[in-house]
Design a protein around this motif. Sequence first.
Motif, PDB file in Angstrom:
ATOM      1  N   ARG A  42       0.720   4.005  -2.821  1.00  0.00           N
ATOM      2  CA  ARG A  42       0.412   5.407  -2.481  1.00  0.00           C
ATOM      3  C   ARG A  42       1.453   6.355  -3.083  1.00  0.00           C
ATOM      4  O   ARG A  42       1.110   7.402  -3.652  1.00  0.00           O
TER       5      ARG A  42
ATOM      6  N   ARG B 275       0.832  -1.211   0.000  1.00  0.00           N
ATOM      7  CA  ARG B 275       0.000   0.000   0.000  1.00  0.00           C
ATOM      8  C   ARG B 275       0.865   1.259   0.000  1.00  0.00           C
ATOM      9  O   ARG B 275       0.524   2.251  -0.643  1.00  0.00           O
TER      10      ARG B 275
ATOM     11  N   ASP C 277      -2.910   3.950  -5.364  1.00  0.00           N
ATOM     12  CA  ASP C 277      -3.733   3.283  -4.366  1.00  0.00           C
ATOM     13  C   ASP C 277      -5.219   3.540  -4.556  1.00  0.00           C
ATOM     14  O   ASP C 277      -6.051   2.646  -4.382  1.00  0.00           O
TER      15      ASP C 277
END
Length: 593
Positions: free
Chosen positions: A459, A455, A464
């Motif tokens: 990001r 994640r 994401d």
Amino acid sequence: MKLVNEQRSVLARGARIIASYVRAHPGPFAVAVTGATLYAGMTVLTAVVIGRVTNEVFTPAFNGGVSVGTVLAAVGAILGVALLRAVGVVLRRYFAGKTGSEVRRTLTRRVVDKYQELPLAYHRSHPTGELLAHAEADVQAAVEVIHPLPWSLAVVLLCLFSGVALLVTDPILGIIAWVVLPTLAVLNRRFSSKIEAPAARAQERIGDLSSVAHESIDGGLVVKVLGRQDAEVARLKGKAFQLRNERIRVGRLRASFQPAFEALPALGIVVLLLVGAWRVSRGDISTGTLVQFILLFQLTAVPIMMIGYVLSDVPRAVVGYARLQEVFQEPVSMPKVSGGAPLPDGPLGVSARDVSFSYGPARVLDGVSFDLRPNESVAIVGPTGSGKSTLVQLLSRLADPAEGSVAVGGVDLRRADPDSLHRALSVVFQENFLFAASVRENLALGLDVPDEELRRAARLAQADRFIDALPQGFDTVVGERGVTLSGGQRQRVALARALVRNPRLLILDDATSAVDPVVEQEILRGLRQEIHTTLVVVAYRVSTIALADRVLFLMDGKVAADGTHEELLAHPAYRAMLRAFDDADPLVRTGES
């Protein structure tokens, strides 16, 4: 005479190829030959046993009876020989298959390893379909000849054993048999000489067909957009018809020789029965001897008939192996490094010294030198054809410079440990390949990565949010080459995949060209703020270039200028290039940062 010499050449080359296979895997082949020898011996012995049983069991049974012990002994002899023959068959077939499988594995690995060693220039100059044909169809053709080889040796032994037994059993009948058997051998010779040329051409046509098929499918989007469906079908049809025609020639040759192969043994048996019955009536031989003789003749004639089909595989093997040799003999411009130097920890500096590189006669880089400090962000810019992408290939050791040297972390890439380099470096290209797997699998690619790391990488790559919006989030399968994603989404997934590996040198070769400029700036700012790495960006957008600590300006394969974006704005060629990139950009109009 020329045809005979060519045939001898093909058979000699085939023999050398087979010998190389045997040397590579002698163990299973030796067991297969042992099984073949056992099979041949027991096959001949079967005819001898049945002849004895005819004389000692069947004939006496019509003349007064046979003892139970004699019958049991006959049954035991037949079963014992049959069992040993079956053992020979099992050993021969299993270990012949094992030999073929190991040879196939060896050749396939050699092809794949060679592909990995060869530079990008080789892969770009050869169609993907041709490369696949080498690793599949050519390997298959080269290996097929090894499968029946132990059986062929069994045939040779069977012919020797049977030939001797025929003459020993009855010289007169033996002479008749030895007239028929050489005729079959001559037919085999003729058949193999006729079939080798079309068989070889058919093997070559497989590669042509594979190349066209792969190219048409891989370029499906272009085919549809430009309305090239009918043209591509016609192109594929043409190659398919060429392959079909060659295989039809092979089939016709088989069909023309097959009746003779079938008829000669049958005619031989008829003659032997007539002459043999006459000799039995005269009392020259027994009924059992005639039965034994007919069985021996059949056991010898059928294998000789089949040798022609085995020999027909030799030309295909020679052609397939020759095509593989073209790959194996391709020069490797980047030799493997064994026990190379590991790269140091932390962000890595990069240096180039008098680097030159050419594609054939075209010199792309000419005496390029520069130094990049650890944890520095550098934009590489320049007009089309100035050598930017080639420089990226050299920095990531996808190629080696023809002259000069490239060092990462103070280690010349020619001496760097490959595993250490792969762990330290990540490259993201403009066109990225995604596997037909989930987003999670595409990001990790075999690494055991915690979800929080995935994640975080997503990001930083500004991926994401759209990943979470997919039907199954990170577990959504993106399709072959990531076709279910947009171009910008594929680029961001590829960038996240690179960030998952925590690179100490990150190279972006126009890796965000399909991403919105605002999103691109957010990505680059996030990279500079949250990760500690040396960042090299091949850039075209002025806003992207302005974010870099330094700019390397390439022109005509040379470093024309080196400095900050503000410093290089004083360079006329640099300003003209930026104006061409984006004439409306305020950084170009005012010269302000």
